[in-house]
Design a protein around this motif. Structure first.
Motif, mmCIF file in Angstrom:
data_model
loop_
_atom_site.group_PDB
_atom_site.id
_atom_site.type_symbol
_atom_site.label_atom_id
_atom_site.label_comp_id
_atom_site.label_asym_id
_atom_site.label_seq_id
_atom_site.Cartn_x
_atom_site.Cartn_y
_atom_site.Cartn_z
ATOM 1 N N CYS A 105 0.779 -1.271 0.041
ATOM 2 C CA CYS A 105 0.062 -0.064 0.189
ATOM 3 C C CYS A 105 1.077 1.258 -0.096
ATOM 4 O O CYS A 105 0.876 2.177 -0.870
ATOM 5 N N THR A 106 1.848 1.350 0.738
ATOM 6 C CA THR A 106 2.464 2.427 1.252
ATOM 7 C C THR A 106 3.561 2.630 -0.258
ATOM 8 O O THR A 106 3.806 3.900 -0.563
ATOM 9 N N SER A 107 4.029 1.752 -0.938
ATOM 10 C CA SER A 107 5.147 1.817 -2.019
ATOM 11 C C SER A 107 4.262 2.618 -3.062
ATOM 12 O O SER A 107 4.898 3.072 -3.990
ATOM 13 N N ILE A 108 2.877 2.595 -3.180
ATOM 14 C CA ILE A 108 2.207 3.185 -4.276
ATOM 15 C C ILE A 108 2.521 4.623 -4.290
ATOM 16 O O ILE A 108 2.194 5.766 -5.021
ATOM 17 N N THR A 109 2.868 5.322 -2.985
ATOM 18 C CA THR A 109 3.121 6.585 -2.622
ATOM 19 C C THR A 109 4.205 7.226 -3.740
ATOM 20 O O THR A 109 4.185 8.233 -4.279
ATOM 21 N N PHE A 110 5.108 6.099 -3.755
ATOM 22 C CA PHE A 110 6.217 6.439 -4.995
ATOM 23 C C PHE A 110 5.627 6.090 -6.298
ATOM 24 O O PHE A 110 5.792 6.895 -7.106
ATOM 25 N N THR A 111 5.433 5.046 -6.324
ATOM 26 C CA THR A 111 5.211 4.433 -7.794
ATOM 27 C C THR A 111 3.973 5.107 -8.693
ATOM 28 O O THR A 111 3.833 5.200 -9.627
ATOM 29 N N GLY A 112 3.125 5.607 -7.704
ATOM 30 C CA GLY A 112 1.925 6.251 -7.861
ATOM 31 C C GLY A 112 2.280 7.621 -8.547
ATOM 32 O O GLY A 112 1.391 8.406 -9.134
ATOM 33 N N GLY A 113 3.513 8.153 -8.272
ATOM 34 C CA GLY A 113 3.896 9.542 -9.021
ATOM 35 C C GLY A 113 3.238 10.782 -8.099
ATOM 36 O O GLY A 113 3.408 11.814 -8.540
ATOM 37 N N GLY A 465 5.447 7.075 -15.821
ATOM 38 C CA GLY A 465 4.701 6.665 -14.601
ATOM 39 C C GLY A 465 4.217 5.297 -15.085
ATOM 40 O O GLY A 465 4.213 4.357 -14.046
ATOM 41 N N ILE A 466 3.890 4.730 -15.947
ATOM 42 C CA ILE A 466 3.408 3.317 -16.179
ATOM 43 C C ILE A 466 4.601 2.552 -16.117
ATOM 44 O O ILE A 466 4.529 1.455 -15.322
ATOM 45 N N THR A 467 5.788 2.915 -16.716
ATOM 46 C CA THR A 467 6.971 2.126 -16.459
ATOM 47 C C THR A 467 7.505 1.892 -15.228
ATOM 48 O O THR A 467 7.839 0.786 -14.782
ATOM 49 N N MET A 468 7.453 2.981 -14.523
ATOM 50 C CA MET A 468 7.816 2.988 -13.070
ATOM 51 C C MET A 468 6.817 2.131 -11.969
ATOM 52 O O MET A 468 7.433 1.278 -11.334
ATOM 53 N N SER A 469 5.622 2.353 -12.583
ATOM 54 C CA SER A 469 4.587 1.470 -11.584
ATOM 55 C C SER A 469 4.856 -0.192 -12.005
ATOM 56 O O SER A 469 5.038 -1.141 -11.058
ATOM 57 N N ILE A 470 4.778 -0.515 -13.057
ATOM 58 C CA ILE A 470 4.976 -2.061 -13.288
ATOM 59 C C ILE A 470 6.382 -2.497 -12.683
ATOM 60 O O ILE A 470 6.373 -3.519 -12.377
ATOM 61 N N LEU A 471 7.570 -1.824 -13.439
ATOM 62 C CA LEU A 471 8.873 -2.260 -12.848
ATOM 63 C C LEU A 471 9.005 -2.139 -11.355
ATOM 64 O O LEU A 471 9.466 -2.967 -10.861
ATOM 65 N N GLY A 472 8.762 -1.118 -10.699
ATOM 66 C CA GLY A 472 8.782 -0.945 -9.270
ATOM 67 C C GLY A 472 7.869 -2.006 -8.449
ATOM 68 O O GLY A 472 8.432 -2.628 -7.477
ATOM 69 N N ASN A 473 6.737 -2.196 -8.982
ATOM 70 C CA ASN A 473 5.791 -3.232 -8.229
ATOM 71 C C ASN A 473 6.240 -4.578 -8.451
ATOM 72 O O ASN A 473 6.489 -5.642 -7.300
ATOM 73 N N ALA A 474 6.866 -4.831 -9.486
ATOM 74 C CA ALA A 474 7.279 -6.326 -9.943
ATOM 75 C C ALA A 474 8.634 -6.535 -8.885
ATOM 76 O O ALA A 474 8.693 -7.566 -8.353
ATOM 77 N N ALA A 475 9.726 -5.590 -8.643
ATOM 78 C CA ALA A 475 10.562 -5.883 -8.088
ATOM 79 C C ALA A 475 10.270 -6.045 -6.409
ATOM 80 O O ALA A 475 10.893 -6.545 -5.700
ATOM 81 N N ASP A 476 9.209 -5.246 -6.117
ATOM 82 C CA ASP A 476 8.591 -5.296 -4.783
ATOM 83 C C ASP A 476 7.877 -6.676 -4.348
ATOM 84 O O ASP A 476 8.286 -7.162 -3.338
ATOM 85 N N VAL A 477 7.302 -7.180 -5.288
ATOM 86 C CA VAL A 477 6.629 -8.350 -5.209
ATOM 87 C C VAL A 477 7.735 -9.628 -5.058
ATOM 88 O O VAL A 477 7.681 -10.512 -4.220
ATOM 89 N N ALA A 478 8.838 -9.567 -5.891
ATOM 90 C CA ALA A 478 9.739 -10.360 -5.764
ATOM 91 C C ALA A 478 10.592 -10.450 -4.578
ATOM 92 O O ALA A 478 10.824 -11.548 -4.091
ATOM 93 N N GLN A 479 10.771 -9.341 -3.960
ATOM 94 C CA GLN A 479 11.357 -9.188 -2.506
ATOM 95 C C GLN A 479 10.465 -9.773 -1.700
ATOM 96 O O GLN A 479 10.856 -10.483 -0.670
ATOM 97 N N ASP A 480 9.469 -9.236 -1.805
ATOM 98 C CA ASP A 480 8.104 -9.892 -0.402
ATOM 99 C C ASP A 480 8.110 -11.451 -0.908
ATOM 100 O O ASP A 480 7.957 -12.157 0.216
ATOM 101 N N LEU A 481 8.325 -11.840 -1.857
ATOM 102 C CA LEU A 481 8.124 -13.435 -2.082
ATOM 103 C C LEU A 481 9.524 -13.902 -1.095
ATOM 104 O O LEU A 481 9.412 -15.057 -0.773
#
Length: 683
Positions: A105-113, A465-481
């Motif tokens: 939730c909080t990471s969208i503060t950044f990736t949401g621009g 913004g689209i690029t940062m959201s997709i790539l940033g969230n993908a990296a965060d999911v990998a780290q959470d996994l």
């Protein structure tokens, strides 16, 4: 009986939890975990929004989320026990789910621009450059929520097919995710409970004290220039150049959490930029640039600030990007060779694997791999969902932002899987998420493609913004996994928690932003100096080829000079680190120095004070300092964020502070007294 000590990993972690069964999905994602996640997500999103709008620095909330999730859950258990309500035991898996949901939730503060490309589209960031309507888009609440729901889920689905490759086959470290997992594991041991109790006690004390301090300051800030935040800490002359402490506790907390080298770099950059470069350029007013321009005009002093800082960031990002690519490639080749030497010569590097394909030696590895591979989400499902989201986004985004065409959006989603894997892999190796770097590359590509006449500035920001959201969230999911892997949390549970947190963030963050934005529009709020919004606007302007039109004299020359200097500094720092020279500890970070070109000196001053407090604390009591300083810093940051929301609500309700405190020089005070005496005589 398995040996307790493993020669590769030292003391076994999973032996301590061997008697505990792995909870099922329903025992992991519980109503309790969802309620706690919601409370912490809203609270930390407020904090993150305040920080990103004021300073641009966003500290990691992984550890505070894990710590607060543990303590709030334990507190709820005690309350329910008091009322004799039956409940499930609180496990480390549930703790991981809470941490994952909150961070998503909080990471969208950044990736949401919200502090970057959303504000960069607006009129305030566009002052002095391009005022054409198609290059300016003011924030809209409904459009922000719709846009976030379109772009925030794609990264989750596209990274899932690579989870086994990164975590089991290549055993990527993901340092921050690993540290969070070790922290959560330690909480659920007797010694960890005692330590967590001390940390949370200090956190809540600093949290409450900071809120009280924010409310206290409000009573003395009834007008412009009023209040303790304008106290000339280092004298009036330094105050005129922006060097003073404004009593913003969030900056102090950020300074305590940031590495000493980053704070040192910010300090050096502030001295160079605000103490040397800007006074010199200001002395050329009327010669290099017109003297009748405001401070926000790109044709004046702001043009130098934007392009000098931008050149340094570009140089550092380019160098880091190349280094990451080289390291990632070398790591993949090395692991591929090891796999071939171990008898897996016929295996393809990215094919799906099961537990038999990758034998592991330690007890911990075997147990973790078994849980990780047990609850799988079929790749066909995740890929199909990504394709569906891509089609919906391709159809919808051009209606939200007409500057983007269907082909532009389609190309981004077509290329995103490759770059998402590269970014996530590099993140796992180096702990550096380069989503913002890929964002800038996309901005340059699409800004130049669309052109300034067709709204290329907005198109560049949207594409980034689209690029940062997709790539940033993908990296965060990998780290959470990875965190889930180390805490025996089902990847399916992690994914569901990530989805819930992302959906929550798509609603909570725009709402919090809109409160700040409405207060700012009313003229009573403090949206900060928007350092990153100005930076992203500068990138977009440069991408559309409007970089030299109307810019002040020598600005592009300075751009090239500082680009070369920053690149040389980055190379020198890397060589010094590789060679282990003693001087490496004193070479400042290029990116840390560059960001000071976009922020007022009062922000680095607060960070330096926080870093000094942490340093002295560790010197006096190393054990307690290392254990408690992150908790104190988290309390300061959280308290300042919540305090800002309370003050914003007071403003929205029409409340006004009763007192104004101003700090004047002796001469100005004499003049003021004389003026007041004149008014008294007139009565």
């Amino acid at each position: 009986m398995e040996p307790v000590n493993d020669f590769q990993e030292g003391i076994s972690t999973e032996h301590a939890f061997e008697a505990e069964p792995v909870p099922s999905l329903s025992e992991t994602i519980t109503p309790r975990s969802m309620v706690v996640s919601f409370i912490l997500s809203v609270t930390l999103s407020i904090v993150a929004m305040k920080v990103t709008l004021s300073s641009g620095f966003i500290p990691s909330f992984s550890i505070p989320a894990g710590l607060l999730g543990f303590c709030v859950s334990r507190a709820s258990i005690r309350i329910l026990d008091y009322f004799a309500v039956a409940q499930l035991p609180f496990t480390r898996q549930e703790n991981t789910i809470i941490q994952t949901c909150v961070v998503a939730c909080t990471s969208i503060t950044f990736t949401g621009g919200f502090g970057t490309y959303i504000l960069a589209m607006g009129k305030k960031a566009a002052v002095g450059d391009v005022n054409a309507q198609n290059n300016v888009e003011e924030p809209s609440f409904a459009r922000m929520i719709t846009f976030l729901f379109l772009i925030s889920f794609a990264g989750m689905f596209i990274i899932m097919p690579f989870r086994k490759v990164m975590i089991i086959r290549h055993r990527l470290t993901f340092p921050s995710g690993t540290a969070t997992a070790h922290l959560i594991n330690s909480f659920h041991t007797p010694q960890g409970v005692k330590q967590a109790r001390k940390q949370v006690t200090l956190l809540f004390k600093s949290f409450g004290g900071t809120i009280a301090w924010s409310l206290f300051q409000w009573f003395f800030a009834s007008g412009p220039g009023c209040g303790f935040k304008f106290f000339p800490t280092f004298g009036l002359e330094a105050y005129k150049h922006g060097f003073f402490f404004d009593f913003t506790m969030a900056n102090v907390g950020i300074g305590m959490m940031c590495p000493y080298m980053i704070v040192f770099s910010v300090f050096i950059g502030t001295i160079i930029s605000c103490g040397v470069i800007w006074p010199y350029i200001e002395s050329k007013e009327g010669i290099w640039y017109p003297s009748n321009l405001g401070p926000n005009s790109l044709n004046g002093i702001r043009g130098y600030k934007v392009f000098i800082g931008l050149s340094m960031i570009m140089a550092d990002c380019l160098f880091v990007f190349l280094c990451i690519m080289v390291r990632t490639t070398c790591a993949m080749i090395k692991r591929r060779r090891q796999a071939m030497q171990g008898g897996g010569g016929n295996a393809q590097p990215f094919q799906g694997i099961d537990i038999a394909d990758q034998p592991v030696k330690s007890f911990d590895d075997r147990r973790r791999a078994q849980v990780f591979l047990r609850d799988e989400i079929p790749d066909s499902v995740t890929i199909g969902c990504y394709v569906l989201l891509s089609i919906i986004s391709i159809a919808a985004i051009p209606h939200l932002y007409p500057q983007m065409r269907y082909s532009h959006v389609a190309l981004i989603y077509l290329a995103a899987p490759v770059f998402a894997f590269c970014n996530a892999y590099g993140f796992g190796v180096t702990d550096m998420n380069l989503a913002s770097t890929y964002c800038k590359i996309a901005m340059f590509a699409f800004g130049s493609w669309v052109g300034i006449k067709s709204g290329g500035v907005v198109a560049a920001l949207v594409a980034g913004g689209i690029t940062m959201s997709i790539l940033g969230n993908a990296a965060d999911v990998a780290q959470d996994l990875k965190t889930g892997y180390l805490t025996l949390t089902s990847p399916r549970a992690v994914f569901i928690s990530e989805a819930i947190g992302t959906a929550l963030g798509c609603v909570v963050n725009p709402t919090v932003f809109w409160v700040f934005y409405r207060v700012y529009k009313m003229g009573s709020g403090d949206m900060g100096d928007m350092p990153y919004a100005k930076l992203y606007r500068g990138f977009a302007m440069l991408s559309v080829g409007d970089g030299e039109q109307g810019l002040p004299r020598h600005s592009m020359l300075l751009f090239k000079v500082f680009f070369v200097l920053a690149l040389a500094l980055s190379v020198f720092r890397e060589v010094a680190s590789r060679k282990e020279w003693r001087i490496r500890r004193y070479i400042p970070s290029t990116i840390g120095m560059a960001i000071t070109f976009f922020m007022p000196p009062r922000v680095p001053v607060g960070m330096c004070i926080g870093s000094l407090v942490a340093y002295l604390w560790e010197k006096m009591d190393a054990g307690r300092g290392r254990m408690l300083s992150p908790a104190l810093a988290s309390g300061l940051i959280c308290g300042d964020g919540v305090g800002s929301i309370l003050l914003s609500m007071l403003t929205l309700m029409g409340a006004r502070a009763p007192i104004c405190i101003k700090f004047l020089s002796r001469g100005d005070n004499v003049k003021l007294d004389a003026f007041l005496a004149t008014l008294h005589d007139m009565r």
